[in-house]
Design a protein around this motif. Structure first.
Motif, PDB file in Angstrom:
ATOM      1  N   LEU A   1      -5.555   4.165   0.820  1.00 48.60           N
ATOM      2  CA  LEU A   1      -5.870   4.380   2.234  1.00 48.60           C
ATOM      3  C   LEU A   1      -7.161   3.685   2.641  1.00 48.60           C
ATOM      4  CD1 LEU A   1      -4.902   8.130   2.758  1.00 48.60           C
ATOM      5  CD2 LEU A   1      -3.715   6.106   3.618  1.00 48.60           C
ATOM      6  N   THR A   2      -8.052   3.440   1.685  1.00 48.35           N
ATOM      7  CA  THR A   2      -9.295   2.741   2.000  1.00 48.35           C
ATOM      8  C   THR A   2      -9.012   1.352   2.556  1.00 48.35           C
ATOM      9  OG1 THR A   2     -10.483   3.955   0.289  1.00 48.35           O
ATOM     10  CG2 THR A   2     -11.489   1.915   1.057  1.00 48.35           C
ATOM     11  N   GLU A   3      -7.967   0.696   2.045  1.00 51.89           N
ATOM     12  CA  GLU A   3      -7.623  -0.638   2.548  1.00 51.89           C
ATOM     13  C   GLU A   3      -7.227  -0.588   4.018  1.00 51.89           C
ATOM     14  OE1 GLU A   3      -8.147  -3.355   0.970  1.00 51.89           O
ATOM     15  OE2 GLU A   3      -8.810  -2.287  -0.808  1.00 51.89           O
ATOM     16  N   LEU A   4      -6.716   0.547   4.468  1.00 53.68           N
ATOM     17  CA  LEU A   4      -6.382   0.704   5.880  1.00 53.68           C
ATOM     18  C   LEU A   4      -7.607   1.027   6.724  1.00 53.68           C
ATOM     19  CD1 LEU A   4      -3.096   2.825   5.809  1.00 53.68           C
ATOM     20  CD2 LEU A   4      -3.343   0.584   6.840  1.00 53.68           C
ATOM     21  N   THR A   5      -8.466   1.882   6.211  1.00 55.88           N
ATOM     22  CA  THR A   5      -9.494   2.500   7.053  1.00 55.88           C
ATOM     23  C   THR A   5     -10.889   1.912   6.900  1.00 55.88           C
ATOM     24  OG1 THR A   5      -9.904   4.189   5.350  1.00 55.88           O
ATOM     25  CG2 THR A   5      -8.227   4.683   6.997  1.00 55.88           C
ATOM     26  N   ALA A   6     -11.089   0.951   5.998  1.00 56.59           N
ATOM     27  CA  ALA A   6     -12.421   0.378   5.816  1.00 56.59           C
ATOM     28  C   ALA A   6     -12.974  -0.105   7.161  1.00 56.59           C
ATOM     29  CB  ALA A   6     -12.361  -0.773   4.810  1.00 56.59           C
TER      30      ALA A   6
ATOM     31  N   ILE B   1      -7.430  -2.857   7.397  1.00 58.23           N
ATOM     32  CA  ILE B   1      -6.274  -3.327   8.157  1.00 58.23           C
ATOM     33  C   ILE B   1      -6.315  -2.836   9.594  1.00 58.23           C
ATOM     34  CG2 ILE B   1      -3.756  -3.114   8.319  1.00 58.23           C
ATOM     35  CD1 ILE B   1      -3.765  -3.027   5.222  1.00 58.23           C
ATOM     36  N   LEU B   2      -6.704  -1.589   9.821  1.00 60.63           N
ATOM     37  CA  LEU B   2      -6.761  -1.069  11.187  1.00 60.63           C
ATOM     38  C   LEU B   2      -7.865  -1.738  11.995  1.00 60.63           C
ATOM     39  CD1 LEU B   2      -6.067   2.722  10.582  1.00 60.63           C
ATOM     40  CD2 LEU B   2      -4.504   0.976  11.432  1.00 60.63           C
ATOM     41  N   ALA B   3      -8.977  -2.086  11.351  1.00 63.58           N
ATOM     42  CA  ALA B   3     -10.028  -2.826  12.046  1.00 63.58           C
ATOM     43  C   ALA B   3      -9.519  -4.201  12.462  1.00 63.58           C
ATOM     44  CB  ALA B   3     -11.253  -2.956  11.151  1.00 63.58           C
TER      45      ALA B   3
ATOM     46  N   LEU C   1       0.833  -1.208   0.000  1.00 62.86           N
ATOM     47  CA  LEU C   1       0.000   0.000   0.000  1.00 62.86           C
ATOM     48  C   LEU C   1       0.865   1.254   0.000  1.00 62.86           C
ATOM     49  CD1 LEU C   1      -2.760  -1.030   2.563  1.00 62.86           C
ATOM     50  CD2 LEU C   1      -2.942  -0.954   0.065  1.00 62.86           C
ATOM     51  N   ALA C   2       2.000   1.201   0.712  1.00 62.73           N
ATOM     52  CA  ALA C   2       2.908   2.346   0.700  1.00 62.73           C
ATOM     53  C   ALA C   2       3.437   2.595  -0.703  1.00 62.73           C
ATOM     54  CB  ALA C   2       4.065   2.122   1.672  1.00 62.73           C
ATOM     55  N   GLU C   3       3.748   1.531  -1.434  1.00 59.90           N
ATOM     56  CA  GLU C   3       4.204   1.695  -2.813  1.00 59.90           C
ATOM     57  C   GLU C   3       3.106   2.309  -3.679  1.00 59.90           C
ATOM     58  OE1 GLU C   3       7.247   1.288  -4.121  1.00 59.90           O
ATOM     59  OE2 GLU C   3       7.815   1.056  -2.014  1.00 59.90           O
ATOM     60  N   ARG C   4       1.858   1.888  -3.463  1.00 59.73           N
ATOM     61  CA  ARG C   4       0.765   2.466  -4.233  1.00 59.73           C
ATOM     62  C   ARG C   4       0.640   3.963  -3.974  1.00 59.73           C
ATOM     63  NH1 ARG C   4      -4.548  -1.015  -3.222  1.00 59.73           N
ATOM     64  NH2 ARG C   4      -5.427   0.853  -4.230  1.00 59.73           N
TER      65      ARG C   4
END
Length: 230
Positions: free
Chosen positions: A119-124, A129-131, A102-105
């Motif tokens: 960032l959606t993959e982190l915050t969904a 990921i954070l969930a 994700l950082a590369e994206r």
């Protein structure tokens, strides 16, 4: 010349009788941790030791496995004879590599929409990921609740505090950042994507794209040499 951080030693220390691994870079340290070693961080060095309470046979299996994994990853490992092995286990990308992608994206994003998607993959809310990290912290706290030592309830409370306070702040800030980017629909002014297309009005037959020419740089002045005083 080979990089020194590609070399490791895995040996039993003659003074402490501990099984120790020394050397390597951060990737090697991750391999050692996955093999079962524990990191010891000092001011001038980070090394790894076997967990306490292991029988000698278990330590030998742990060290042998670490030697095999490290050599599979291309590291040069010197070790005691008991730990030497020709085994080369199959290696798989760790889960963290998928998250690091994700950082590369984000580094390669040329628009706010692309950055927001990453960032959606982190915050969904349900399966981001954070969930998932929140779920892991809670599960680890639940595990400590009935573990039995006097410090375990404190560890459980600390983990829940991290989830309820710190992780919630991180999640809230990143979600706000993601939503703000998603609303902007703008290209990043410092990152452009070259399509290689040439406009029909281009007069130069040698033109290959519409990218602006690189900035003109002036040659550096020659170094000033001091003359001899008479």
């Amino acid at each position: 010349m080979p990089r020194t951080d590609r070399f490791l030693d895995i040996r039993r220390d003659p003074h402490s009788d501990e099984l120790l691994a020394r050397g390597g870079d951060s990737e090697a340290h991750s391999v050692l941790q996955r093999a079962g070693f524990i990191a010891v961080v000092r001011v001038h060095e980070t090394y790894h030791r076997a967990p306490t309470g292991l029988a000698q046979g278990d330590e030998t299996r742990l060290a042998t496995d670490a030697v095999a994994r490290l050599r599979t990853a291309g590291y040069h490992v010197d070790c005691d004879e008991d730990y030497d092995t020709d085994a080369r286990p199959a290696s798989y990308l760790p889960l963290g590599s998928s998250v690091a992608h994700l950082a590369e994206r984000i580094r390669e994003a040329t628009t706010t929409d692309e950055a927001a998607d990453a960032l959606t993959e982190l915050t969904a809310t349900h399966d981001g990921i954070l969930a998932a990290l929140d779920d892991i912290l809670t599960a680890t706290a639940d595990f400590h609740d009935g573990l039995g030592q006097a410090s375990d309830p404190y560890t459980a409370r600390r983990l829940r505090y991290l989830a309820d306070e710190h992780l919630r702040i991180i999640h809230g800030d990143l979600a706000h950042t993601r939503n703000t980017l998603a609303d902007r629909h703008a290209p990043h002014p410092g990152r452009s994507t070259c399509t290689g297309e040439v406009p029909a009005t281009e007069r130069e037959r040698s033109a290959v794209c519409t990218c602006p020419p690189p900035p003109r740089t002036l040659p550096a002045p020659p170094p000033v040499t001091a003359g001899l005083r008479r």
